[in-house]
Design a protein around this motif. Structure first.
Motif, PDB file in Angstrom:
ATOM      1  N   VAL A   6      43.758  -2.685  -2.576  1.00  0.00           N
ATOM      2  CA  VAL A   6      42.435  -3.067  -3.057  1.00  0.00           C
ATOM      3  C   VAL A   6      42.294  -2.520  -4.471  1.00  0.00           C
ATOM      4  O   VAL A   6      42.580  -1.352  -4.721  1.00  0.00           O
ATOM      5  N   VAL A   7      41.850  -3.371  -5.403  1.00  0.00           N
ATOM      6  CA  VAL A   7      41.907  -3.051  -6.825  1.00  0.00           C
ATOM      7  C   VAL A   7      40.550  -3.231  -7.504  1.00  0.00           C
ATOM      8  O   VAL A   7      39.879  -4.244  -7.295  1.00  0.00           O
ATOM      9  N   ARG A   8      40.214  -2.254  -8.314  1.00  0.00           N
ATOM     10  CA  ARG A   8      39.118  -2.396  -9.279  1.00  0.00           C
ATOM     11  C   ARG A   8      39.774  -2.539 -10.639  1.00  0.00           C
ATOM     12  O   ARG A   8      40.654  -1.757 -11.007  1.00  0.00           O
ATOM     13  N   TRP A   9      39.374  -3.543 -11.416  1.00  0.00           N
ATOM     14  CA  TRP A   9      39.948  -3.712 -12.748  1.00  0.00           C
ATOM     15  C   TRP A   9      39.576  -2.510 -13.610  1.00  0.00           C
ATOM     16  O   TRP A   9      38.423  -2.120 -13.702  1.00  0.00           O
ATOM     17  N   GLY A  10      40.571  -1.911 -14.234  1.00  0.00           N
ATOM     18  CA  GLY A  10      40.357  -0.803 -15.149  1.00  0.00           C
ATOM     19  C   GLY A  10      40.243   0.545 -14.461  1.00  0.00           C
ATOM     20  O   GLY A  10      40.466   0.682 -13.260  1.00  0.00           O
ATOM     21  N   ASN A  11      39.900   1.552 -15.266  1.00  0.00           N
ATOM     22  CA  ASN A  11      39.785   2.914 -14.748  1.00  0.00           C
ATOM     23  C   ASN A  11      38.676   3.655 -15.481  1.00  0.00           C
ATOM     24  O   ASN A  11      38.120   3.155 -16.457  1.00  0.00           O
ATOM     25  N   TYR A  81      44.700   5.543  -7.086  1.00  0.00           N
ATOM     26  CA  TYR A  81      45.818   5.754  -8.009  1.00  0.00           C
ATOM     27  C   TYR A  81      45.681   4.727  -9.126  1.00  0.00           C
ATOM     28  O   TYR A  81      45.134   3.650  -8.930  1.00  0.00           O
ATOM     29  N   ILE A  82      46.126   5.118 -10.299  1.00  0.00           N
ATOM     30  CA  ILE A  82      45.934   4.291 -11.490  1.00  0.00           C
ATOM     31  C   ILE A  82      47.266   3.662 -11.878  1.00  0.00           C
ATOM     32  O   ILE A  82      48.253   4.348 -12.113  1.00  0.00           O
ATOM     33  N   GLN A  83      47.287   2.329 -11.906  1.00  0.00           N
ATOM     34  CA  GLN A  83      48.454   1.570 -12.339  1.00  0.00           C
ATOM     35  C   GLN A  83      48.005   0.138 -12.610  1.00  0.00           C
ATOM     36  O   GLN A  83      46.932  -0.269 -12.160  1.00  0.00           O
ATOM     37  N   HIS A  84      48.796  -0.615 -13.324  1.00  0.00           N
ATOM     38  CA  HIS A  84      48.478  -2.024 -13.530  1.00  0.00           C
ATOM     39  C   HIS A  84      48.715  -2.754 -12.212  1.00  0.00           C
ATOM     40  O   HIS A  84      49.775  -2.629 -11.604  1.00  0.00           O
ATOM     41  N   ALA A  85      47.735  -3.511 -11.756  1.00  0.00           N
ATOM     42  CA  ALA A  85      47.851  -4.289 -10.521  1.00  0.00           C
ATOM     43  C   ALA A  85      48.294  -5.701 -10.880  1.00  0.00           C
ATOM     44  O   ALA A  85      47.616  -6.391 -11.632  1.00  0.00           O
ATOM     45  N   TYR A  86      49.419  -6.125 -10.365  1.00  0.00           N
ATOM     46  CA  TYR A  86      49.965  -7.437 -10.696  1.00  0.00           C
ATOM     47  C   TYR A  86      49.879  -8.434  -9.553  1.00  0.00           C
ATOM     48  O   TYR A  86      49.936  -9.616  -9.769  1.00  0.00           O
ATOM     49  N   GLY A  87      49.803  -7.979  -8.325  1.00  0.00           N
ATOM     50  CA  GLY A  87      49.777  -8.891  -7.193  1.00  0.00           C
ATOM     51  C   GLY A  87      51.146  -9.202  -6.626  1.00  0.00           C
ATOM     52  O   GLY A  87      51.278  -9.471  -5.457  1.00  0.00           O
TER      53      GLY A  87
END
Length: 109
Positions: A6-11, A81-87
């Motif tokens: 589950v991802v929130r765009w940005g940090n 955790y912080i990372q680029h989410a690509y799918g």
């Protein structure tokens, strides 16, 4: 139970290069029975992490697979955790605002 990212765009960082909505994403690994349940768990967690740089709700959910554990409680297993989410081609859903229905992104592995 299923495993979701589950991802929130940005940090939350205020760094002009790596923070905010254009920086790496805020991600969670979640065990849940549905997309809605996974997102609700993360939305509650994000609401406790206020930020002036990003929105306090999940934008994207990706189905990673099925958990083989005998445990049946929905919960956040890892994160944030912080990372680029690509799918990565996983089945996924997105929304533009909290409370909106999840829309299938059409990605398939």
């Amino acid at each position: 139970m299923n495993l979701y990212e589950v991802v929130r765009w940005g940090n939350e960082s205020d760094d002009p290069v790596t923070g905010g909505g254009n920086g790496p994403d805020t991600c969670f690994l979640v065990r849940a029975s549905s997309v809605d349940e996974a997102a609700a768990l993360v939305d509650r967690e994000l609401a406790r992490m206020p930020s002036e740089f990003v929105e306090p709700w999940a934008h994207v959910v990706s189905l990673l697979g099925t958990e083989l554990s005998t445990q049946s409680d929905a919960r956040i297993l890892r994160g944030p955790y912080i990372q680029h989410a690509y799918g990565y081609g996983w089945t996924g859903w997105s929304r533009n605002a909290p409370g909106e229905p999840w829309e299938d992104t059409g990605r398939r592995g």
